[in-house]
Scaffold this active site. Sequence first.
Site, short mmCIF file in Angstrom:
data_model
loop_
_atom_site.label_atom_id
_atom_site.label_comp_id
_atom_site.label_asym_id
_atom_site.label_seq_id
_atom_site.Cartn_x
_atom_site.Cartn_y
_atom_site.Cartn_z
N LEU A 228 0.95 -1.41 -0.50
CA LEU A 228 0.35 -0.64 -0.41
C LEU A 228 0.81 0.76 -0.11
O LEU A 228 0.61 2.43 0.52
CB LEU A 228 -1.14 -0.02 1.14
CG LEU A 228 -1.45 -1.16 1.34
CD1 LEU A 228 -2.90 -1.20 2.35
CD2 LEU A 228 -3.00 -1.45 0.20
N GLY A 229 2.50 0.99 -0.60
CA GLY A 229 2.70 2.30 -1.00
C GLY A 229 3.29 3.28 1.01
O GLY A 229 3.56 2.14 1.80
N ASP A 263 10.52 -3.57 -4.63
CA ASP A 263 11.32 -4.64 -4.95
C ASP A 263 11.65 -4.80 -3.89
O ASP A 263 12.28 -5.82 -4.04
CB ASP A 263 12.20 -4.13 -6.57
CG ASP A 263 11.02 -4.49 -7.79
OD1 ASP A 263 10.11 -5.32 -7.61
OD2 ASP A 263 11.42 -3.96 -8.65
#
Length: 323
Positions: A228-229, A263
């Site tokens: 969710l950032g 990543d």
Amino acid sequence: MSSAPGTVVVVGSVNVDQVVTVTRHPRPGETLIGTGVEQLPGGKGANQAVAAARRGATTAIVGSVGRDAAADVATSLLAGSGVDLTHLRAVDAPTGFAAVTVGADGENTIVVVPGANLATGAAAVAAAAPVVAGASVVVLQGEIPADGITAAAAAATGRVVLNLAPVVPVPRDVVLAADPLVVNEHEAALVLAQLDGDDPGQAQMGAAETDLVRSLLAHGVRSVVVTLGARGALVGGAHGAGDDLLTVPSPRVHAVDSSGAGDAFVGALAASLAAGTTLAAAVHHAVRVGAYAVQRVGTQPSYPTLDDTLPGAVATDPTRGTT
């Protein structure tokens, strides 16, 4: 490559990233003056391998690069981070390339040209099947051909971490092999549409993340992590089917460049899982690694080693005591 516990094998893409920094992103048809440009190693597979290795995992990558000068740039930090490159093949195609534009707010846009990554199909993965089968954790993404992803999932005997980004059509069994499936909220909707047999245009964009996770679990996905950032991550299936969802908040940091943060999260997650931690503990660790990465420019150069202090409250680090 040993088949001893604790190993991570990443089957995925290896690119050169051309990173252009701008004060803001251009509108369609607009020309802007950039503030800087740099060539850096990238590719989701390589990024995740570097992140896992820097967090202490014995790591190998299965992939493809070109027989060109760009391959040296693309592999520089893989080698420098101690990733086993035995199964990284050189092929007669240009090394994969990504054009990354980063705004002053840290948000980015990315255009990827696969190049040599298209050679990491079923035949290439079959040639590396022993190392894939010997891994504690096999990490897969969507930047190689679908038959390569399918072959790697079939060869894996350990835990499969599937970061289906971008979302490409893969057999249902591949998605159901994921433990966990790692996606952002938009990708979660696309994967759900794929499992439902719907056209991607009918994906539930804007649906609540909790609903998406529960729906994916209902389809039989073993566990799901939705990134969710800046808000952190949402986890479903961390303690088996039917358990409550777990929200893992992210430490608050000043974001400089969000490219590659996902990543960093996946690589750190894989390293923790390979070390034998629970999924919940691995996500807590991965959120902090992602928060560390967004404070620095670039993808792989921004990833923390075990000597770096992660943001957030001091807590037990599954890969190294405390940080």
